[in-house]
Design an enzyme around this catalytic site. Structure first.
Site, PDB file in Angstrom:
ATOM      1  N   ASP A   1       5.761   6.716  -2.849  1.00 51.99           N
ATOM      2  CA  ASP A   1       6.203   5.853  -3.942  1.00 51.99           C
ATOM      3  C   ASP A   1       7.600   5.331  -3.627  1.00 51.99           C
ATOM      4  O   ASP A   1       8.258   5.809  -2.696  1.00 51.99           O
ATOM      5  CB  ASP A   1       6.226   6.657  -5.260  1.00 51.99           C
ATOM      6  CG  ASP A   1       6.030   5.798  -6.492  1.00 51.99           C
ATOM      7  OD1 ASP A   1       6.767   4.801  -6.636  1.00 51.99           O
ATOM      8  OD2 ASP A   1       5.155   6.122  -7.317  1.00 51.99           O
TER       9      ASP A   1
ATOM     10  N   ASP B   1       7.113   1.620   0.610  1.00 48.58           N
ATOM     11  CA  ASP B   1       6.947   0.279   0.064  1.00 48.58           C
ATOM     12  C   ASP B   1       5.623  -0.229   0.605  1.00 48.58           C
ATOM     13  O   ASP B   1       5.508  -0.551   1.798  1.00 48.58           O
ATOM     14  CB  ASP B   1       8.095  -0.625   0.502  1.00 48.58           C
ATOM     15  CG  ASP B   1       7.977  -2.042  -0.044  1.00 48.58           C
ATOM     16  OD1 ASP B   1       6.882  -2.427  -0.518  1.00 48.58           O
ATOM     17  OD2 ASP B   1       8.970  -2.793   0.022  1.00 48.58           O
ATOM     18  N   VAL B   2       4.600  -0.286  -0.224  1.00 55.31           N
ATOM     19  CA  VAL B   2       3.247  -0.596   0.256  1.00 55.31           C
ATOM     20  C   VAL B   2       3.135  -1.988   0.845  1.00 55.31           C
ATOM     21  O   VAL B   2       2.181  -2.276   1.573  1.00 55.31           O
ATOM     22  CB  VAL B   2       2.190  -0.428  -0.870  1.00 55.31           C
ATOM     23  CG1 VAL B   2       2.123   1.012  -1.334  1.00 55.31           C
ATOM     24  CG2 VAL B   2       2.442  -1.395  -2.023  1.00 55.31           C
TER      25      VAL B   2
ATOM     26  N   ASN C   1      -3.342   3.590  -4.928  1.00 56.57           N
ATOM     27  CA  ASN C   1      -3.158   3.488  -6.373  1.00 56.57           C
ATOM     28  C   ASN C   1      -1.993   2.582  -6.771  1.00 56.57           C
ATOM     29  O   ASN C   1      -1.991   2.039  -7.879  1.00 56.57           O
ATOM     30  CB  ASN C   1      -2.929   4.893  -6.951  1.00 56.57           C
ATOM     31  CG  ASN C   1      -2.412   4.864  -8.366  1.00 56.57           C
ATOM     32  OD1 ASN C   1      -3.145   4.571  -9.309  1.00 56.57           O
ATOM     33  ND2 ASN C   1      -1.120   5.152  -8.532  1.00 56.57           N
TER      34      ASN C   1
ATOM     35  N   TYR D   1      -3.344 -10.939 -11.581  1.00 59.12           N
ATOM     36  CA  TYR D   1      -3.879  -9.578 -11.585  1.00 59.12           C
ATOM     37  C   TYR D   1      -5.377  -9.598 -11.308  1.00 59.12           C
ATOM     38  O   TYR D   1      -5.886  -8.812 -10.499  1.00 59.12           O
ATOM     39  CB  TYR D   1      -3.591  -8.920 -12.937  1.00 59.12           C
ATOM     40  CG  TYR D   1      -3.984  -7.460 -13.002  1.00 59.12           C
ATOM     41  CD1 TYR D   1      -3.160  -6.480 -12.466  1.00 59.12           C
ATOM     42  CD2 TYR D   1      -5.174  -7.055 -13.603  1.00 59.12           C
ATOM     43  CE1 TYR D   1      -3.503  -5.134 -12.526  1.00 59.12           C
ATOM     44  CE2 TYR D   1      -5.529  -5.716 -13.675  1.00 59.12           C
ATOM     45  CZ  TYR D   1      -4.686  -4.765 -13.126  1.00 59.12           C
ATOM     46  OH  TYR D   1      -5.043  -3.437 -13.180  1.00 59.12           O
TER      47      TYR D   1
ATOM     48  N   LYS E   1      -7.095  -7.721  -8.017  1.00 59.54           N
ATOM     49  CA  LYS E   1      -8.060  -6.636  -8.174  1.00 59.54           C
ATOM     50  C   LYS E   1      -9.463  -7.062  -7.737  1.00 59.54           C
ATOM     51  O   LYS E   1     -10.253  -6.244  -7.244  1.00 59.54           O
ATOM     52  CB  LYS E   1      -8.068  -6.137  -9.621  1.00 59.54           C
ATOM     53  CG  LYS E   1      -6.763  -5.465 -10.035  1.00 59.54           C
ATOM     54  CD  LYS E   1      -6.424  -4.279  -9.138  1.00 59.54           C
ATOM     55  CE  LYS E   1      -5.211  -3.519  -9.638  1.00 59.54           C
ATOM     56  NZ  LYS E   1      -4.908  -2.319  -8.799  1.00 59.54           N
TER      57      LYS E   1
ATOM     58  N   ILE F   1      -6.116   2.009 -19.679  1.00 56.10           N
ATOM     59  CA  ILE F   1      -5.692   3.403 -19.619  1.00 56.10           C
ATOM     60  C   ILE F   1      -4.277   3.512 -20.186  1.00 56.10           C
ATOM     61  O   ILE F   1      -3.411   2.668 -19.906  1.00 56.10           O
ATOM     62  CB  ILE F   1      -5.714   3.920 -18.166  1.00 56.10           C
ATOM     63  CG1 ILE F   1      -7.085   3.644 -17.512  1.00 56.10           C
ATOM     64  CG2 ILE F   1      -5.384   5.406 -18.131  1.00 56.10           C
ATOM     65  CD1 ILE F   1      -8.268   4.288 -18.207  1.00 56.10           C
TER      66      ILE F   1
ATOM     67  N   THR G   1      -1.136   4.393 -19.836  1.00 55.91           N
ATOM     68  CA  THR G   1      -0.065   4.730 -18.908  1.00 55.91           C
ATOM     69  C   THR G   1       1.185   3.962 -19.327  1.00 55.91           C
ATOM     70  O   THR G   1       1.106   2.954 -20.044  1.00 55.91           O
ATOM     71  CB  THR G   1      -0.427   4.346 -17.465  1.00 55.91           C
ATOM     72  OG1 THR G   1      -0.505   2.912 -17.383  1.00 55.91           O
ATOM     73  CG2 THR G   1      -1.753   4.968 -17.050  1.00 55.91           C
TER      74      THR G   1
END
Length: 250
Positions: A37, A63-64, A89, A156, A160, A189, A191
């Site tokens: 992360d 850093d993805v 994720n 988004y 996805k 969800i 979060t």
């Protein structure tokens, strides 16, 4: 009981939300969990908490969106047990921006993290998973990879939807090599990320369109991810599992 005691599991965006719940599930199953992360404090705190509870865990800055960051992560975990699991994720979300109001900068950021980051992750783990004799990659998509939602969040949806399709392509590519790739599609969800900016209008629409009448929990998604990480799902690749309280059944 899910058993993962023979290897290492990377969870991107693992410092909070679904990622943190997944890290706990995989650690309880016996994996050495690598919390990857950009949230240094949260990631280190979670790893320390897991270790205090007797589980194997470590934190790595990631850093993805950066190829070099993935290379550093893979190099940094070489001394750990064989890499068996990657949970892609890490992601971001916004409320409201539609096909007309989305900006180039907003689009580019969303695609970089949610889409490019998933591809870079899959590519980065290919060699160590081959060396380990196989593995399981779980990509976090969304119900909005499949349905139009409320005509908003165009970037988004695009990111996805790409995760859903990339998952199937990669699954076919590695099908004979023991590397399985599946996608999990959460509904709404509860979060911190999804609740931030959630107004009464959206909440009412979401709950009204979810047959179970509530938002899901990170733990409910994490349980499905842990199943896909385990040998219990050995004949599953290219599959998509919806954890959405019936949202896509309407």
């Amino acid at each position: 009981m899910i058993e993962l005691s023979t290897g290492t599991a990377i969870v991107t965006g693992g410092a909070g939300g679904i990622g943190a719940a997944t890290a706990l599930k995989l650690a309880e199953a016996g994996a050495h969990v690598v919390i990857a992360d950009r949230a240094n404090v949260g990631g280190e705190t979670l790893a320390e908490s897991l270790r205090k509870d007797g589980w194997a865990a470590s934190y790595h800055l990631l850093d993805v969106t950066q190829e070099s960051s993935w290379d550093e992560l893979i190099e940094g975990i070489k001394a750990l047990p064989p890499l068996r699991v990657l949970v892609n994720n890490a992601g971001i979300a916004t409320w409201g921006n539609d096909v007309e109001t989305e900006t180039i900068s907003g689009w580019d950021k969303m695609i970089a993290i949610n889409q490019t980051g998933v591809w870079l992750g899959m590519r980065a783990v290919a060699a160590p998973m081959r060396a380990a004799g196989g593995g399981s990659i779980i990509n976090l998509a969304s119900v909005l990879a499949t349905v139009g939602g409320y005509g908003e969040e165009i970037a988004y949806h695009a990111s996805k939807g790409a995760v859903r399709s990339m998952t199937k392509s990669a699954a076919i590519h590695w099908a004979t090599e023991g590397i399985r790739v599946n996608s999990v599609h959460p509904g709404y969800i509860a979060t911190p990320m999804s609740l931030e900016g959630l107004d009464d209008w959206h909440e009412s629409r979401i709950l009204g369109n979810t047959p179970m009448g509530r938002m899901g929990t990170p733990e409910e998604v994490a349980s499905v991810i842990a199943f896909l990480a385990s040998a219990g799902s050995a004949y599953m690749t290219g599959s998509e599992i919806y954890v959405d309280g019936g949202y896509t059944a309407v």
